[in-house]
Each structure stands twice: as C-alpha cells, then as structure tokens.
Design a protein around this motif. Structure first.
Motif, short mmCIF file in Angstrom:
data_model
loop_
_atom_site.label_atom_id
_atom_site.label_comp_id
_atom_site.label_asym_id
_atom_site.label_seq_id
_atom_site.Cartn_x
_atom_site.Cartn_y
_atom_site.Cartn_z
N ALA A 47 21.62 -3.42 -9.02
CA ALA A 47 23.28 -3.29 -7.77
C ALA A 47 24.50 -3.96 -7.94
O ALA A 47 25.36 -3.20 -8.02
N GLU A 62 24.62 -4.47 -11.31
CA GLU A 62 25.92 -3.82 -12.26
C GLU A 62 26.06 -3.44 -12.09
O GLU A 62 28.00 -2.42 -12.63
N GLU A 63 26.45 -1.61 -11.06
CA GLU A 63 26.85 -0.55 -10.25
C GLU A 63 28.20 -1.51 -10.03
O GLU A 63 29.30 -0.45 -10.30
N MET A 64 27.65 -2.28 -9.31
CA MET A 64 29.34 -2.60 -8.40
C MET A 64 30.14 -2.74 -10.02
O MET A 64 31.24 -2.36 -9.52
#
Lengths: 80, 327
Positions: B33, B35-37
C-alpha cells in the motif's frame, strides 16, 4: 486509501501503517473478516481483501445510532 | 523515479522494526500500500509532492511501530495476570525461576516446571515435555534435533499462523500451526479420526492437513466422512487426513491455540510463511518442543542444550546471545 481521500473530499487521508494497525484491531475484535476474492490480472499477490462481519454491521449500526443521539442532544443544547 | 524508489526502500527498511506477528499478518500488504501511495504521489506531484508526503508517511510508520509494541506488551501482561490468578503457585515459581535465570548466563534454561505444557490435554506424560522460550531457525532446529541425545524426540512448529479457509462457500480466518513431521509423535497425540501428520507428509507429498475436533464439529458439522474431504486453504485445495482428540489445540493451547495443522513440507502457496526459503535460511521462526528421555533430569538437559546453543552460534557466526529457552 485514494478512494477514501476522494470520497471524503480530501478530509480523511489514510496512511498505510495506521490503516493496517487499525485493520489488525478490527480483525481481532471480529468486526471485519478476510475473504478470498478471485484475483484479476493486475492484482498484486500481496493484496488482501476484507469485509465487514455480521458483528461489525451490528456494532456499526449501534455506533451510528449513538452518534445520531449525540448530535441531536448537541443540537438541542444549541437551541436553548 | 529515483526519489520514489529511495523512499520505498527506506519505508521497507524501517517497517522491519514492527513486531513479528504484525509483519506476518500485514507486513507485505502494508508495504504494498505504501509503494502504491509513493508511486502515485511521485507520478502526480513529482519530487516536491514526495518531499511533502514523506515526513508524514514516516511519522505514521514510527508512531504505529510504538503502538503495535505497546499492544503486544498489553496483551502479554493481560495474559500473565490471568495466568497468575489461575495458577498462583506455579506462576510464582515460574516468575522466581525466570528472574534468577535471566540474571545468570546468556543462554540458559530455567526450571519453570513447564506450567503451560502441563496444561496440554490429550497427550502422554506431559511432564517429559520441555518447551524452548524464543524461536530458532529451521537449520538450527535440525542441528539441535540431530545432536540432542537427551531428547527422545524434538519437534518444531511455527505458531500461530493465520489462514484463510473456505469451507462450503464460506471463507474465514483460522489459526494454525505449521509443524514438523514428528510434531504429533513428540506430543504422543492420538487422532479420533484418520491419522495425524507424519513422515508421509514430507515435501512433495499431496497437500494434507489435520483439523482440531472443534473445527471438525463447528465448521464441518462433525461429518463422519471428513477424512479425504478437500477444503481450500489460502485458495488452494488441501485434503483433510485426520481430526485431533477433543480438547487438543496444539503444543501451546493457551498462547497459540490452533484449529488446523499443516506439515512443514507443504507448498508456500498454501502457507506463505514458508516462502523465501525459510527452511534453509537462519530466520528465527520456529518454536521447539522436545520430549526428554525418561530418566533425564531437566538440569542436565539445560546444561547440554546450553553448550549446544553456543556451538551452533559459533558455527553460524551469529551470537544470538539473548535467545533463551525454558524447560
């Protein structure tokens, strides 16, 4: 996290560590449960899915009712 | 983008400080999560956006690490108090023994009288069992097992492991132990149906598991045809080969009661805890439980194990001095 940010008009931003800490607490309390969802091509294997449990729904309803009562009470105080 | 990748690496590095139980349950998805952010922010707002977000992201991480440790301590204290209340004499003996022991040598075994092991129902001669405090890696377990002559049998297990189990269309989280093939024979547990895990469940064997009596009754309706039935564990089909006796919930029923027992040779797709070559690496994930040869005195076993632990540490050049064990 992005969806929450958008849905709340930028007012609520979830941060990963707090989010997963909260998920742990909710899981332990039995308010949410993990479930297996058929994965799609772009699904990262690390991604897990959670949904509200039946106990979670009851607690949510009770908490909503409590907050509605509280708001009503505060409104009455302001009117006086 | 270089700064995004640096932020991700820094986040991953700091995230390792979380308690092990939290990392096992949520570590991967939390890092995913984040990394995505980070990547979304870098793509949308560039380096200035990353600089604005990084301090808050890291503060969130540090803050949560503290909260998670506090929660663990709170849970441990609650458990200890409950235990003290129920078993005053044993618990006081245990606390006194541990206090004396901790101030002594680096690796030692205190005579706690195995209060928890005595509570394991449905096993033979629990007084012969000793549990190690702290965890060891699988290679270290193998060394102990092969050298520990004072044990009739020495088993290892990972506990407690969450699994998503699907039975009759319903999925839910179930706690399990991942166990070596001699786990049940060390405990001398007996099944009420089918068989328990053993030699035949080594790596490469068809995936199989054992369920607790409780799970059998509550989730499988106590079906008499349970043996050979397939259930889905983390999305993979696994065959039920046995049901434990009525009150058996594993080697640590108070701290880590289990309803499913998987063999250590099972595919990492079914038990992700076995990923990343955990059976080859020196990752301290396994709890040991041993059955002493009948005449062995606990103190003698302590002395021998102490020596062995030192040898293993020297061989591996890894002075894990704080690792203790209790018998």
């Amino acid at each position: 996290m992005q969806e929450v940010l958008e849905r709340t008009g930028g007012k609520v931003r979830l941060w990963p560590a707090s989010l997963y800490g909260t998920l742990r607490q909710l899981l332990e309390a039995g308010l949410i449960e993990e479930f297996v969802r058929r994965s799609t091509a772009d699904d990262d294997p690390r991604r897990k899915y959670y949904r509200i449990s039946s106990l979670g729904r009851k607690v949510l309803a009770a908490e909503s009712a409590r907050l509605r009562q509280l708001v009503k009470f505060l409104d009455r105080i302001q009117e006086v | 983008m270089r700064y995004a990748s640096l932020t991700v690496r820094l986040y991953r590095w700091i995230a390792q400080a979380f308690p092990e139980t939290f990392l096992r349950a949520h570590g991967d998805e939390m890092v995913y999560a984040s990394e995505e952010m980070i990547q979304e922010t870098a793509a949308r707002e560039g380096v200035p956006g990353l600089f604005r977000m990084a301090p808050r992201l890291l503060f969130d991480l540090f803050h949560r690490i503290v909260v998670e440790y506090a929660a663990e301590i709170q849970q441990d204290v609650r458990y200890a108090v409950r235990n003290l209340r129920h078993q005053k004499v044993s618990a006081i003996t245990a606390v006194l023994s541990l206090s004396l022991g901790i101030s002594g040598v680096t690796v030692m075994y205190s005579q706690v009288e195995s209060t928890m092991l005595r509570e394991i129902p449905e096993i033979r001669n629990p007084e012969e069992l000793v549990a190690f405090q702290g965890r060891v890696s699988y290679p270290d377990y193998e060394r102990f097992r092969d050298r520990s002559g004072q044990f009739e049998s020495l088993a290892a297990y990972i506990a407690k492991v969450p699994l998503i189990v699907r039975v009759a269309g319903n999925s839910e989280r179930v706690w399990s132990h991942i166990v070596t093939e001699n786990y049940f024979s060390t405990l001398v547990a007996v099944p009420i149906r089918g068989r328990l895990l053993g030699e035949e469940d080594r790596q490469g064997a068809p995936p199989s598991l054992v369920v607790s009596h409780k799970f059998w009754k509550e989730k499988l309706g106590g079906s008499p045809h349970v043996i050979g039935q397939t259930i889905h564990v983390n999305g993979q089909p696994v065959t039920i080969v046995g049901v434990t006796a009525e009150t058996f919930r594993g080697a640590s029923p108070m701290l880590a009661a289990a309803d499913i027992f998987l063999p250590v040779g099972i595919s990492p797709q079914i038990a992700p805890e076995l990923r990343d070559g955990i059976l080859e690496k020196r990752l301290s994930a396994f709890t040991l439980i041993g059955r002493l040869r009948a005449p062995t005195i606990v103190k003698q076993a302590e002395a021998v194990l102490d020596g062995q632990m030192r040898t293993i540490e020297q061989e591996a050049n890894d002075p894990a001095r704080d690792r203790k064990a209790a018998a």
